[in-house]
Motif scaffolding. Structure first.
Motif, PDB file in Angstrom:
ATOM      1  N   UNK A  22      57.728  76.756 -88.545  1.00  0.00           N
ATOM      2  CA  UNK A  22      57.793  78.169 -88.930  1.00  0.00           C
ATOM      3  C   UNK A  22      57.138  78.435 -90.277  1.00  0.00           C
ATOM      4  N   UNK A  23      56.957  77.391 -91.081  1.00  0.00           N
ATOM      5  CA  UNK A  23      56.299  77.560 -92.378  1.00  0.00           C
ATOM      6  C   UNK A  23      54.836  77.972 -92.217  1.00  0.00           C
ATOM      7  N   UNK A  79      56.292  83.793-100.264  1.00  0.00           N
ATOM      8  CA  UNK A  79      57.227  83.693 -99.145  1.00  0.00           C
ATOM      9  C   UNK A  79      57.266  82.264 -98.605  1.00  0.00           C
ATOM     10  N   UNK A  80      56.098  81.640 -98.514  1.00  0.00           N
ATOM     11  CA  UNK A  80      56.017  80.252 -98.039  1.00  0.00           C
ATOM     12  C   UNK A  80      56.765  79.314 -98.976  1.00  0.00           C
ATOM     13  N   UNK A  81      56.547  79.468-100.278  1.00  0.00           N
ATOM     14  CA  UNK A  81      57.201  78.596-101.257  1.00  0.00           C
ATOM     15  C   UNK A  81      58.720  78.732-101.191  1.00  0.00           C
ATOM     16  N   UNK A  82      59.188  79.966-101.024  1.00  0.00           N
ATOM     17  CA  UNK A  82      60.644  80.176-100.968  1.00  0.00           C
ATOM     18  C   UNK A  82      61.268  79.408 -99.804  1.00  0.00           C
ATOM     19  N   UNK A  83      60.595  79.390 -98.667  1.00  0.00           N
ATOM     20  CA  UNK A  83      61.151  78.712 -97.497  1.00  0.00           C
ATOM     21  C   UNK A  83      60.804  77.229 -97.449  1.00  0.00           C
ATOM     22  N   UNK A  84      59.710  76.841 -98.071  1.00  0.00           N
ATOM     23  CA  UNK A  84      59.422  75.408 -98.213  1.00  0.00           C
ATOM     24  C   UNK A  84      60.498  74.775 -99.080  1.00  0.00           C
ATOM     25  N   UNK A  85      60.949  75.509-100.086  1.00  0.00           N
ATOM     26  CA  UNK A  85      62.026  75.018-100.944  1.00  0.00           C
ATOM     27  C   UNK A  85      63.311  74.832-100.141  1.00  0.00           C
ATOM     28  N   UNK A  86      63.587  75.768 -99.249  1.00  0.00           N
ATOM     29  CA  UNK A  86      64.763  75.643 -98.374  1.00  0.00           C
ATOM     30  C   UNK A  86      64.646  74.399 -97.504  1.00  0.00           C
ATOM     31  N   UNK A  87      63.458  74.210 -96.913  1.00  0.00           N
ATOM     32  CA  UNK A  87      63.243  73.054 -96.029  1.00  0.00           C
ATOM     33  C   UNK A  87      63.380  71.746 -96.794  1.00  0.00           C
ATOM     34  N   UNK A  92      67.407  75.379 -93.252  1.00  0.00           N
ATOM     35  CA  UNK A  92      66.562  75.886 -92.169  1.00  0.00           C
ATOM     36  C   UNK A  92      65.751  77.079 -92.676  1.00  0.00           C
ATOM     37  N   UNK A  93      64.433  76.939 -92.748  1.00  0.00           N
ATOM     38  CA  UNK A  93      63.588  78.049 -93.208  1.00  0.00           C
ATOM     39  C   UNK A  93      63.694  79.235 -92.258  1.00  0.00           C
ATOM     40  N   UNK A  94      63.541  80.437 -92.814  1.00  0.00           N
ATOM     41  CA  UNK A  94      63.604  81.649 -92.021  1.00  0.00           C
ATOM     42  C   UNK A  94      62.489  82.578 -92.496  1.00  0.00           C
ATOM     43  N   UNK A  95      61.668  83.036 -91.571  1.00  0.00           N
ATOM     44  CA  UNK A  95      60.517  83.872 -91.926  1.00  0.00           C
ATOM     45  C   UNK A  95      60.965  85.160 -92.605  1.00  0.00           C
ATOM     46  N   UNK A  96      61.978  85.816 -92.042  1.00  0.00           N
ATOM     47  CA  UNK A  96      62.459  87.069 -92.615  1.00  0.00           C
ATOM     48  C   UNK A  96      62.982  86.870 -94.028  1.00  0.00           C
ATOM     49  N   UNK A 240      50.277  73.326 -95.927  1.00  0.00           N
ATOM     50  CA  UNK A 240      50.471  72.029 -96.581  1.00  0.00           C
ATOM     51  C   UNK A 240      50.410  72.162 -98.097  1.00  0.00           C
ATOM     52  N   UNK A 241      49.506  73.005 -98.572  1.00  0.00           N
ATOM     53  CA  UNK A 241      49.372  73.212-100.008  1.00  0.00           C
ATOM     54  C   UNK A 241      50.650  73.811-100.589  1.00  0.00           C
ATOM     55  N   UNK A 242      51.232  74.794 -99.881  1.00  0.00           N
ATOM     56  CA  UNK A 242      52.473  75.394-100.349  1.00  0.00           C
ATOM     57  C   UNK A 242      53.620  74.406-100.365  1.00  0.00           C
ATOM     58  N   UNK A 243      53.692  73.571 -99.343  1.00  0.00           N
ATOM     59  CA  UNK A 243      54.741  72.545 -99.278  1.00  0.00           C
ATOM     60  C   UNK A 243      54.589  71.555-100.422  1.00  0.00           C
ATOM     61  N   UNK A 244      53.357  71.110-100.642  1.00  0.00           N
ATOM     62  CA  UNK A 244      53.083  70.146-101.698  1.00  0.00           C
ATOM     63  C   UNK A 244      53.417  70.726-103.068  1.00  0.00           C
ATOM     64  N   UNK A 245      53.017  71.978-103.296  1.00  0.00           N
ATOM     65  CA  UNK A 245      53.282  72.655-104.561  1.00  0.00           C
ATOM     66  C   UNK A 245      54.785  72.767-104.807  1.00  0.00           C
ATOM     67  N   UNK A 246      55.525  73.101-103.767  1.00  0.00           N
ATOM     68  CA  UNK A 246      56.977  73.227-103.895  1.00  0.00           C
ATOM     69  C   UNK A 246      57.631  71.881-104.150  1.00  0.00           C
ATOM     70  N   UNK A 247      57.135  70.836-103.504  1.00  0.00           N
ATOM     71  CA  UNK A 247      57.684  69.493-103.717  1.00  0.00           C
ATOM     72  C   UNK A 247      57.481  69.045-105.160  1.00  0.00           C
ATOM     73  N   UNK A 248      56.299  69.320-105.713  1.00  0.00           N
ATOM     74  CA  UNK A 248      56.042  68.956-107.094  1.00  0.00           C
ATOM     75  C   UNK A 248      56.905  69.781-108.049  1.00  0.00           C
ATOM     76  N   UNK A 249      57.127  71.028-107.706  1.00  0.00           N
ATOM     77  CA  UNK A 249      58.026  71.859-108.518  1.00  0.00           C
ATOM     78  C   UNK A 249      59.428  71.258-108.525  1.00  0.00           C
TER      79      UNK A 249
END
Length: 276
Positions: A22-23, A79-87, A92-96, A240-249
């Protein structure tokens, strides 16, 4: 070492995306919205023949288009970063929820969009005004800007920081945990390009078919296939970039890798200065 780290980060980010598909919705929304924004501005520009006129209105229209496009891109990245952080924290990430989180940060996102668009335009101006040397200087300045501001958007989205504070925090975090984050970003770009190559080659074949008088319908179909491949690659790499950025954060804040990245040595991406 840097290449191995980049590949490891790429694989780990891809594993997260595979388990949380969903990300990928956010980059799709971003692409669709960007096309709509471009059409909204370009159609009137062409219809009124503003394209060839050097007037104040021309610059205003193009400036607005660039700003709105920047806002749309940053909004969906937020929006992607917010839910990547949840994941990454096992939820469970949620689009809404991601859209709501970005919407709640709209004022900061708008300010950041203005700053980002201004910097991009300044770098483009430098590149156009100073042939060759301008390209080099713009590339260096652009890379430095990306490094210094790498954690700005996560700071805005996840900590509700204003833009000035987010830039300061991002810069301070890099000073404290300076490492090979460039390797990860460059790696994502490199692997993204490699995955895009088949689409480019397919499009090339399609244009050859049209140029040599082969069945035009088949040639157009091949070109469409190549474009679809490139679009899919763009969506995946953006996610993938958003996930990676969030992981580094998360690593910069917590000092330890998220569970999903437990097997990937994030210390290679944020290595303490004192340990170099």
């Amino acid at each position: 070492m840097a290449f191995a780290t980049s590949w490891q980060m790429f694989k780990t980010s891809a594993a997260v995306l595979k388990s949380r598909k969903e990300l990928a919705v956010f980059p799709v929304f971003s692409a669709v919205a960007s096309v709509l924004v471009a059409a909204t501005f370009i159609v009137p520009i062409i219809a009124n023949d503003v394209w060839h006129k050097s007037s104040t209105m021309t610059y205003v229209l193009f400036g607005l288009m660039y700003l709105v496009s920047a806002f749309v891109t940053i909004f969906f990245n937020a929006a992607l970063i917010s839910q990547a952080n949840v994941a990454l924290q096992g939820g469970d990430p949620d689009v809404a929820e991601g859209l709501r989180a970005a919407g709640a940060r709209s004022p900061q996102i708008l300010v950041w969009a203005v700053i980002s668009a201004t910097v991009s335009q300044a770098l483009r101006w430098l590149q156009d005004r100073v042939p060759f040397l301008g390209m080099i200087l713009a590339a260096i300045a652009g890379t430095a800007w990306q490094v210094v501001t790498f954690l700005v958007l996560p700071k805005i989205v996840l900590e509700d920081r204003n833009v000035v504070a987010a830039v300061k925090d991002s810069s301070a975090a890099l000073k404290r945990t300076w490492g090979e984050n460039l390797a990860g970003n460059a790696g994502l770009g490199l692997f993204g390009l490699l995955f895009a190559l088949p689409g480019i080659l397919v499009m090339f074949v399609g244009f050859l078919m049209l140029g040599t008088g082969t069945d035009a319908v088949a040639g157009l179909a091949v070109i469409a296939l190549g474009i679809a491949w490139l679009m899919a690659t763009g969506v995946i790499v953006s996610a993938l970039s958003g996930i990676y950025q969030t992981a580094l954060y998360r690593y910069s804040v917590d000092g330890s890798a998220p569970v999903a990245f437990a097997t990937a040595d994030l210390s290679q991406s944020f290595r303490r200065r004192g340990r170099r």
